[in-house]
Design a protein around this motif. Structure first.
Motif, PDB file in Angstrom:
ATOM      1  N   GLU A 229      -8.822 -14.532  -4.115  1.00 57.11           N
ATOM      2  CA  GLU A 229      -9.057 -15.890  -4.585  1.00 57.11           C
ATOM      3  C   GLU A 229      -8.285 -16.186  -5.874  1.00 57.11           C
ATOM      4  N   ALA A 230      -8.029 -15.146  -6.659  1.00 61.28           N
ATOM      5  CA  ALA A 230      -7.408 -15.353  -7.974  1.00 61.28           C
ATOM      6  C   ALA A 230      -5.923 -15.665  -7.890  1.00 61.28           C
ATOM      7  N   ILE A 231      -5.191 -15.026  -6.977  1.00 56.49           N
ATOM      8  CA  ILE A 231      -3.733 -15.164  -6.916  1.00 56.49           C
ATOM      9  C   ILE A 231      -3.311 -15.639  -5.530  1.00 56.49           C
ATOM     10  N   ASP A 232      -2.052 -16.093  -5.455  1.00 59.99           N
ATOM     11  CA  ASP A 232      -1.577 -16.614  -4.176  1.00 59.99           C
ATOM     12  C   ASP A 232      -0.860 -15.557  -3.342  1.00 59.99           C
ATOM     13  N   TRP A 233      -0.930 -14.284  -3.742  1.00 55.72           N
ATOM     14  CA  TRP A 233      -0.350 -13.229  -2.935  1.00 55.72           C
ATOM     15  C   TRP A 233      -1.190 -13.005  -1.675  1.00 55.72           C
ATOM     16  N   THR A 234      -0.550 -12.449  -0.652  1.00 53.68           N
ATOM     17  CA  THR A 234      -1.187 -12.226   0.637  1.00 53.68           C
ATOM     18  C   THR A 234      -1.909 -10.885   0.658  1.00 53.68           C
ATOM     19  N   LEU A 235      -3.156 -10.889   1.096  1.00 56.89           N
ATOM     20  CA  LEU A 235      -3.917  -9.657   1.264  1.00 56.89           C
ATOM     21  C   LEU A 235      -3.550  -9.056   2.618  1.00 56.89           C
ATOM     22  N   HIS A 236      -2.919  -7.885   2.598  1.00 55.21           N
ATOM     23  CA  HIS A 236      -2.431  -7.258   3.824  1.00 55.21           C
ATOM     24  C   HIS A 236      -3.434  -6.306   4.452  1.00 55.21           C
ATOM     25  N   GLU A 237      -4.228  -5.636   3.639  1.00 56.68           N
ATOM     26  CA  GLU A 237      -5.144  -4.637   4.178  1.00 56.68           C
ATOM     27  C   GLU A 237      -6.290  -4.417   3.209  1.00 56.68           C
ATOM     28  N   THR A 238      -7.488  -4.246   3.739  1.00 57.50           N
ATOM     29  CA  THR A 238      -8.652  -3.904   2.929  1.00 57.50           C
ATOM     30  C   THR A 238      -9.453  -2.835   3.657  1.00 57.50           C
ATOM     31  N   THR A 239      -9.704  -1.722   2.963  1.00 60.89           N
ATOM     32  CA  THR A 239     -10.580  -0.675   3.486  1.00 60.89           C
ATOM     33  C   THR A 239     -11.519  -0.255   2.361  1.00 60.89           C
ATOM     34  N   ASP A 240     -12.371   0.728   2.646  1.00 64.05           N
ATOM     35  CA  ASP A 240     -13.236   1.250   1.595  1.00 64.05           C
ATOM     36  C   ASP A 240     -12.436   1.969   0.514  1.00 64.05           C
ATOM     37  N   ASP A 241     -11.208   2.376   0.859  1.00 62.94           N
ATOM     38  CA  ASP A 241     -10.407   3.179  -0.074  1.00 62.94           C
ATOM     39  C   ASP A 241      -9.329   2.401  -0.810  1.00 62.94           C
ATOM     40  N   HIS A 242      -8.853   1.320  -0.233  1.00 67.12           N
ATOM     41  CA  HIS A 242      -7.807   0.571  -0.930  1.00 67.12           C
ATOM     42  C   HIS A 242      -7.701  -0.857  -0.409  1.00 67.12           C
ATOM     43  N   ALA A 243      -7.081  -1.695  -1.246  1.00 61.62           N
ATOM     44  CA  ALA A 243      -6.742  -3.066  -0.856  1.00 61.62           C
ATOM     45  C   ALA A 243      -5.298  -3.307  -1.264  1.00 61.62           C
ATOM     46  N   VAL A 244      -4.525  -3.959  -0.401  1.00 58.85           N
ATOM     47  CA  VAL A 244      -3.086  -4.095  -0.611  1.00 58.85           C
ATOM     48  C   VAL A 244      -2.668  -5.560  -0.541  1.00 58.85           C
ATOM     49  N   PHE A 245      -1.954  -6.013  -1.572  1.00 57.71           N
ATOM     50  CA  PHE A 245      -1.407  -7.370  -1.642  1.00 57.71           C
ATOM     51  C   PHE A 245       0.110  -7.307  -1.740  1.00 57.71           C
ATOM     52  N   ARG A 246       0.754  -8.410  -1.337  1.00 60.53           N
ATOM     53  CA  ARG A 246       2.179  -8.619  -1.615  1.00 60.53           C
ATOM     54  C   ARG A 246       2.416 -10.113  -1.753  1.00 60.53           C
ATOM     55  N   SER A 247       3.521 -10.481  -2.377  1.00 60.48           N
ATOM     56  CA  SER A 247       3.814 -11.894  -2.621  1.00 60.48           C
ATOM     57  C   SER A 247       3.763 -12.693  -1.329  1.00 60.48           C
ATOM     58  N   ALA A 248       3.438 -13.962  -1.469  1.00 61.52           N
ATOM     59  CA  ALA A 248       3.290 -14.835  -0.305  1.00 61.52           C
ATOM     60  C   ALA A 248       4.586 -14.975   0.482  1.00 61.52           C
ATOM     61  N   VAL A 249       5.732 -14.712  -0.175  1.00 65.28           N
ATOM     62  CA  VAL A 249       7.022 -14.820   0.520  1.00 65.28           C
ATOM     63  C   VAL A 249       7.505 -13.467   1.032  1.00 65.28           C
ATOM     64  N   GLY A 250       6.672 -12.420   0.898  1.00 64.51           N
ATOM     65  CA  GLY A 250       6.964 -11.129   1.515  1.00 64.51           C
ATOM     66  C   GLY A 250       8.094 -10.349   0.898  1.00 64.51           C
ATOM     67  N   VAL A 251       8.318 -10.509  -0.397  1.00 61.26           N
ATOM     68  CA  VAL A 251       9.353  -9.742  -1.082  1.00 61.26           C
ATOM     69  C   VAL A 251       8.779  -9.166  -2.376  1.00 61.26           C
ATOM     70  N   GLY A 252       9.523  -8.244  -2.975  1.00 60.98           N
ATOM     71  CA  GLY A 252       9.109  -7.642  -4.228  1.00 60.98           C
ATOM     72  C   GLY A 252       8.063  -6.557  -4.030  1.00 60.98           C
ATOM     73  N   PRO A 253       7.479  -6.067  -5.127  1.00 55.76           N
ATOM     74  CA  PRO A 253       6.534  -4.952  -5.053  1.00 55.76           C
ATOM     75  C   PRO A 253       5.191  -5.357  -4.453  1.00 55.76           C
ATOM     76  N   TYR A 254       4.440  -4.351  -4.074  1.00 54.13           N
ATOM     77  CA  TYR A 254       3.066  -4.534  -3.630  1.00 54.13           C
ATOM     78  C   TYR A 254       2.128  -4.380  -4.831  1.00 54.13           C
ATOM     79  N   LEU A 255       0.891  -4.828  -4.652  1.00 52.93           N
ATOM     80  CA  LEU A 255      -0.187  -4.619  -5.610  1.00 52.93           C
ATOM     81  C   LEU A 255      -1.313  -3.940  -4.848  1.00 52.93           C
ATOM     82  N   GLU A 256      -1.715  -2.750  -5.321  1.00 61.96           N
ATOM     83  CA  GLU A 256      -2.705  -1.966  -4.594  1.00 61.96           C
ATOM     84  C   GLU A 256      -3.889  -1.622  -5.498  1.00 61.96           C
ATOM     85  N   PHE A 257      -5.082  -1.845  -4.981  1.00 63.06           N
ATOM     86  CA  PHE A 257      -6.310  -1.431  -5.653  1.00 63.06           C
ATOM     87  C   PHE A 257      -6.813  -0.184  -4.937  1.00 63.06           C
TER      88      PHE A 257
END
Length: 247
Positions: free
Chosen positions: A153-181
């Motif tokens: 909800e906070a950012i406009d990046w796309t959430l690609h995957e969510t599990t109990d172990d990690h969550a993965v985002f990347r820019s809405a245009v699909g380029v650049g680095p990922y953001l992983e929790f």
């Protein structure tokens, strides 16, 4: 709503030296608009570009403690040969081996920059072949699903995957680095030495975006910043981040 990550902000005793290290690590250039701040950017970088993420090193008087940073950078490599060469080059530049609980047979290499900020040099991974030198920005957390809910909800990046172990985002245009929790044992015990800076979109009002983040669960943070153009906040697990003004 178009808030997006634009900078990885690193605190350092010597911003210039740490900035030069990261510029050499990433193959980028350095610039300084004011004392105590060193920007590390690729050639032609426009920080208002919808996909760009750079590094900003800010001088602080406190040295890094022995506590592991809860935010770190993973570097991408296209081959095992390049990985080995990059690790050797970084060690020649002043990086040191770091132990953050990894087993001895992991395929990535854990290092720390000259002031002890941990980072990883990854083995070749297909998913990171088009990210540029920064594969992903990793945030340690207790509950990746809760972090995914807030940051989606906070950012406009796309959430690609969510599990109990990690969550993965990347820019809405699909380029650049990922953001992983990444789920990591133990909660936050010290201020973050590394954090994300966000920037609003061209049609967004910064004050309104900050208010929206507070409504989502972000809290105000006072680090002695005084009257500045950016706003310091924390997410629901206490990770610091800043919302910058576009100008």
């Amino acid at each position: 709503m178009t808030l997006r990550p634009v900078q990885v902000n690193i605190k350092a005793l010597d911003d210039s030296a740490v900035g030069r290290f990261w510029a050499a690590a990433l193959g980028w250039g350095v610039s300084s608009s004011e004392p105590g701040a060193t920007s590390v950017k690729p050639a032609g970088f426009d920080w208002l570009d919808p996909a760009g993420v750079c590094v900003d090193v800010i001088a602080v008087p406190e040295p890094k403690t022995a506590v592991k940073n809860r935010v770190h950078i993973d570097l991408a490599t296209p081959s095992a040969t390049h990985q080995a060469e990059l690790v050797a080059r970084l060690r020649a530049l002043g990086a040191k081996p770091a132990h953050v609980g990894q087993s001895g047979d992991v395929p990535w290499t854990v290092l720390a920059d000259p002031e002890g900020n941990e980072f990883c040099v990854l083995e070749p991974r297909e998913i990171y072949r088009d990210t540029g030198p920064i594969a992903t920005v990793v945030v340690d957390c207790e509950d990746p699903r809760a972090m995914a809910a807030f940051w989606d909800e906070a950012i406009d990046w796309t959430l690609h995957e969510t599990t109990d172990d990690h969550a993965v985002f990347r820019s809405a245009v699909g380029v650049g680095p990922y953001l992983e929790f990444l789920r990591t044992p133990g909660g936050k015990t010290a201020p973050d030495r590394v954090h994300l800076d966000l920037v609003p979109g061209p049609a967004d009002d910064k004050a309104a975006e900050v208010a929206r983040l507070r409504a989502l669960g972000a809290a105000d943070l006072d680090v002695g910043q005084g009257n500045v153009s950016w706003t310091c906040l924390t997410d629901p697990e206490g990770h610091e981040f800043c919302v910058l003004a576009r100008s």
